[in-house]
Scaffold this active site. Structure first.
Site, PDB file in Angstrom:
ATOM      1  NE  ARG A 196       6.420  26.186  16.894  1.00  0.00           N
ATOM      2  CZ  ARG A 196       7.738  26.261  16.167  1.00  0.00           C
ATOM      3  NH1 ARG A 196       7.445  27.129  15.298  1.00  0.00           N
ATOM      4  NH2 ARG A 196       8.617  25.822  16.495  1.00  0.00           N
ATOM      5  CG  MET A 197      -0.549  32.147  15.689  1.00  0.00           C
ATOM      6  SD  MET A 197      -1.516  31.786  17.247  1.00  0.00           S
ATOM      7  CE  MET A 197      -2.998  32.534  16.401  1.00  0.00           C
TER       8      MET A 197
END
Length: 217
Positions: A196-197
């Site tokens: 989720r970066m």
């Protein structure tokens, strides 16, 4: 709520995202050029209807509404779509001429978001596009009082048939139909990444051009 009426679990819908890094040094200086590059890559990837975009509007009172429409053209001046001026989105834009667009290109783990003011296209431009549409779509534009309540499918079909009989060849352009242009003040490019970066780069219009900034995912 008993076991038989529980909503399905969403746990199985978890997925990972991984894409090429989206870096400030690797994008175009202006967002429309960058959009054109990504749009071509969406075409090359074979995405179904890559020009489908979610259009979000709000009434004068702030009541939001969103729907999917088709992008019909774009350039440095903005992003164009066509609709019935008496539809909900048409009424919203008459009261509150601002909108947001979202291009959800999920298969290639990308999305593009556009925010800006909205202007109506000149009648001549709308008429030229209307003339390029298939005959059935032209009659459909007349037959559908978009967003109005219809008593039945039969009523809608009968109206279509009546109008087709009235204009067996090309009908005139409805005075309640035409194009809008979303003039971007912000454009954000999102590239999915692991854990989720995600990469989010936003172009923001300033008095001197476009400012590019990174947003936290």
């Amino acid at each position: 709520m008993d076991a038989t009426s529980r909503p399905p679990s969403l746990a199985g819908l978890r997925r990972t995202y991984e894409g090429e890094p989206l870096l400030e040094t690797g994008v175009a200086a202006d967002p429309v050029t960058q959009f054109s590059l990504w749009f071509q890559e969406a075409l090359d990837a074979g995405l179904p209807e890559p020009n489908a975009m979610v259009l979000a509007t709000a009434s004068a009172g702030g009541r939001p509404s969103a729907r999917t429409v088709l992008l019909k053209g774009y350039d440095e001046s903005g992003f164009v779509f066509y609709t019935n001026f008496e539809s909900r989105k048409g009424r919203d834009l008459a009261e509150n001429p601002r909108a947001s667009l979202l291009f959800p290109w999920h298969p290639i783990r990308r999305q593009v978001r556009v925010e800006g003011s909205v202007v109506r296209l000149p009648h001549e431009e709308s008429a030229a596009y209307f003339a390029s549409r298939p005959y059935g779509s032209q009659i459909g534009a007349w037959a559908s009082r978009q967003s109005a309540v219809v008593r039945s499918r039969e009523e809608l079909d009968a109206r279509y048939e009546d109008l087709a009989a009235r204009w067996p060849e090309e009908p005139p352009v409805p005075d309640f139909w035409g194009g809008f242009r979303v003039v971007p003040s912000e454009m954000e490019f999102w590239q999915g990444q692991l854990d989720r970066m995600h990469d989010r780069l936003r172009y923001r219009r300033t008095s001197t051009g476009w400012a590019l900034e990174r947003l936290a995912p």
